[in-house]
Design a protein around this motif. Structure first.
Motif, mmCIF file in Angstrom:
data_model
loop_
_atom_site.group_PDB
_atom_site.id
_atom_site.type_symbol
_atom_site.label_atom_id
_atom_site.label_comp_id
_atom_site.label_asym_id
_atom_site.label_seq_id
_atom_site.Cartn_x
_atom_site.Cartn_y
_atom_site.Cartn_z
ATOM 1 N N ASP A 71 -30.213 -17.965 -18.949
ATOM 2 C CA ASP A 71 -30.796 -18.551 -17.753
ATOM 3 C C ASP A 71 -31.917 -17.627 -17.293
ATOM 4 N N SER A 72 -32.340 -17.743 -16.067
ATOM 5 C CA SER A 72 -33.503 -16.975 -15.615
ATOM 6 C C SER A 72 -33.234 -15.480 -15.501
ATOM 7 N N ALA A 73 -31.957 -15.064 -15.419
ATOM 8 C CA ALA A 73 -31.658 -13.648 -15.208
ATOM 9 C C ALA A 73 -30.704 -13.057 -16.233
ATOM 10 N N TYR A 74 -29.782 -13.866 -16.780
ATOM 11 C CA TYR A 74 -28.744 -13.334 -17.654
ATOM 12 C C TYR A 74 -28.697 -14.091 -18.982
ATOM 13 N N THR A 75 -28.136 -13.395 -19.984
ATOM 14 C CA THR A 75 -28.002 -13.965 -21.329
ATOM 15 C C THR A 75 -26.585 -13.745 -21.830
ATOM 16 N N GLN A 76 -26.015 -14.780 -22.422
ATOM 17 C CA GLN A 76 -24.700 -14.645 -23.055
ATOM 18 C C GLN A 76 -24.843 -13.768 -24.296
ATOM 19 N N VAL A 77 -23.915 -12.814 -24.474
ATOM 20 C CA VAL A 77 -23.956 -11.917 -25.634
ATOM 21 C C VAL A 77 -22.639 -12.007 -26.400
ATOM 22 N N MET A 78 -22.758 -12.010 -27.739
ATOM 23 C CA MET A 78 -21.590 -11.946 -28.609
ATOM 24 C C MET A 78 -21.534 -10.529 -29.189
ATOM 25 N N LEU A 79 -20.673 -9.704 -28.606
ATOM 26 C CA LEU A 79 -20.623 -8.293 -28.950
ATOM 27 C C LEU A 79 -19.799 -8.067 -30.216
ATOM 28 N N PRO A 80 -20.138 -7.041 -30.998
ATOM 29 C CA PRO A 80 -19.325 -6.722 -32.185
ATOM 30 C C PRO A 80 -17.920 -6.287 -31.769
ATOM 31 N N SER A 81 -16.965 -6.470 -32.671
ATOM 32 C CA SER A 81 -15.567 -6.166 -32.361
ATOM 33 C C SER A 81 -15.351 -4.694 -32.044
ATOM 34 N N THR A 82 -16.222 -3.841 -32.548
ATOM 35 C CA THR A 82 -16.067 -2.395 -32.325
ATOM 36 C C THR A 82 -16.671 -1.937 -31.004
ATOM 37 N N PHE A 83 -17.274 -2.847 -30.260
ATOM 38 C CA PHE A 83 -17.972 -2.467 -29.034
ATOM 39 C C PHE A 83 -16.966 -2.179 -27.923
ATOM 40 N N ASN A 84 -17.208 -1.105 -27.197
ATOM 41 C CA ASN A 84 -16.376 -0.735 -26.058
ATOM 42 C C ASN A 84 -16.966 -1.364 -24.803
ATOM 43 N N VAL A 85 -16.230 -2.304 -24.202
ATOM 44 C CA VAL A 85 -16.775 -3.061 -23.061
ATOM 45 C C VAL A 85 -17.028 -2.169 -21.857
ATOM 46 N N SER A 86 -16.484 -0.975 -21.839
ATOM 47 C CA SER A 86 -16.741 -0.064 -20.716
ATOM 48 C C SER A 86 -17.974 0.799 -20.942
ATOM 49 N N SER A 87 -18.656 0.615 -22.069
ATOM 50 C CA SER A 87 -19.850 1.409 -22.377
ATOM 51 C C SER A 87 -20.958 1.122 -21.371
ATOM 52 N N THR A 88 -21.800 2.139 -21.154
ATOM 53 C CA THR A 88 -22.949 2.010 -20.257
ATOM 54 C C THR A 88 -24.140 1.490 -21.052
ATOM 55 N N VAL A 89 -24.724 0.371 -20.596
ATOM 56 C CA VAL A 89 -25.803 -0.297 -21.313
ATOM 57 C C VAL A 89 -27.112 -0.107 -20.560
ATOM 58 N N VAL A 90 -28.164 0.202 -21.299
ATOM 59 C CA VAL A 90 -29.486 0.391 -20.694
ATOM 60 C C VAL A 90 -30.073 -0.971 -20.325
ATOM 61 N N THR A 91 -30.590 -1.076 -19.103
ATOM 62 C CA THR A 91 -31.297 -2.293 -18.681
ATOM 63 C C THR A 91 -32.792 -2.005 -18.632
#
Length: 409
Positions: free
Chosen positions: A373-393
């Motif tokens: 949408d205008s601000a956000y995008t759905q992401v399909m993360l790899p299985s090894t990804f830690n959802v608590s990781s800090t992501v650069v914007t």
């Protein structure tokens, strides 16, 4: 005596020396054979060079970026974490303009005949009730003649039935005669009613026919107003009842028939807004989903029926169009749009590995994307990804540039 003794000792010594030399020779030969065998084995396999520690380290760090505090400040790096949000994205679809069945008419001649005249051409506009063709056939005359003859016979049978009723009341005739007279009269009435219905299907003027005026031609009239889309006959041609002479479309009620894939059905519902653009236009039109098909085709697609918000009689049925469907809101794993970078036709994000006084280190992680949408995008993360990781914007493309420059060096 001494000489003989000396000779014997010399011979013994020589024999011992010879034996020693023979043993040494055998050992030397065995050593040579062993060395040769080892050499032959070594010829078939090249010695592998030792791994370069620097190249191994470079390969392992191909997706890592290290930034000094000054570089982090200049890029203006900001971070976040993945979250779940309800997205109202857009689904792309394609289709064509179509005419509802009740607004598309195929014109045929109920009893066949020869086409005497027609003013129609493809693209002509007609109004409901307008004469669009005139047909001739000797059978038309025969049908009218038979109708008039049977109508006269009905008058006689009606009078005969009335006379039999009078005689029956006076007990003059048999009951059987009265019943036969009634049956003949009712049978003729049914026959005439059927003939009249056929003649009305031929659009024969029944008022003139009842007055004795027989027509040799049968007109055809337009059942709806609209545009002629097909003409299949010419003057003088003979047509059969099953032949389609013309097709007329009422383009005042065109709809869009879209094709969507089955996996997108959960995000589609009746009442959703749709943007449409015809292949021959640059402007977007708006509409609303009216019906959703209940059958999945062999190509795993479903038909969607869309009503346009504004009618336009100038649009042509069959025109190809592109559409954007407002998807049903679904809670998804999302990231801000500026967190996602695109490179070599792929998508990725940067996560922060460490941060201290010496600087910060980031790692690029590839991923797949979905609805936007205008601000956000759905992401399909790899299985090894830690959802608590800090992501650069903010600054993600600056990190990508730094990573690519490092790889080139």
């Amino acid at each position: 005596m001494r000489s003989a003794h000396f000779n014997v000792q010399s011979a013994v010594a020589a024999t011992a020396v010879a034996a020693d030399l023979q043993r040494i020779a055998k050992r030397y030969l065995a050593t040579l054979l062993l060395v040769g065998l080892i050499g032959m084995m070594g010829c078939g396999k090249k010695a592998e060079p030792a791994a370069d520690p620097e190249s191994v380290a470079t390969e392992a760090a191909a997706d890592l970026v290290t930034m000094s505090p000054e570089q982090v400040k200049s890029i203006g790096i900001a971070t976040t974490q993945v979250s779940r949000r309800v997205l109202h994205g857009k689904l792309a679809a394609s289709g064509v303009l179509d005419v509802p069945p009740q607004n598309l008419v195929s014109i045929s001649a109920p009893f066949g005949g020869f086409l005497q005249s027609t003013p129609l051409l493809q693209g002509s506009h007609v109004t409901r009730g307008q004469q669009i063709a005139l047909l001739q056939d000797p059978e038309f005359v025969t049908m009218q003649q038979q109708y008039l003859e049977d109508r006269s016979q009905l008058t006689y049978l009606a009078a005969e039935y009335e006379r039999q009723q009078t005689l029956a009341a006076e007990n003059v005739n048999a009951r059987k005669s009265l019943e036969k007279s009634k049956a003949d009269w009712e049978s003729m009435k049914a026959r005439i009613a059927g003939q009249r219905a056929k003649l009305e299907m031929l659009n024969i003027d029944m008022v003139k026919l009842d007055g004795g005026q027989i027509s040799k031609s049968a007109p055809l009239y337009a059942p709806i107003s609209g545009f002629v889309t097909q003409v299949h006959v010419n003057i003088g041609s003979h047509v059969n009842p099953e032949d389609v002479l013309f097709k007329i479309a009422d383009t005042g009620h065109l709809h869009a028939e879209l094709t969507v894939y089955e996996q997108d059905l959960p995000m589609i519902a009746v009442g959703q807004s749709v943007r449409l653009r015809l292949s021959n236009e640059n402007v977007w039109r708006t509409g609303e989903i009216h019906l959703i098909g209940r059958e999945i085709g062999e190509d795993r697609t479903v038909k969607i029926h869309v009503h346009l918000d504004a009618e336009d009689t100038q649009m042509v049925p069959g025109t190809y169009l592109q559409a954007e469907i407002e998807a049903v809101g679904t809670e998804l794993i999302v990231l801000p749009n500026n967190a996602i970078v695109q490179f070599d036709g792929k998508y990725g994000i940067f996560i922060q590995l460490k941060s201290d006084a010496a600087g910060q280190q980031f790692q690029m992680v590839p991923l797949e994307i979905g609805i936007m949408d205008s601000a956000y995008t759905q992401v399909m993360l790899p299985s090894t990804f830690n959802v608590s990781s800090t992501v650069v914007t903010t600054g993600s493309y600056g990190l990508l540039s730094k990573l690519k420059n490092t790889e080139e060096e």
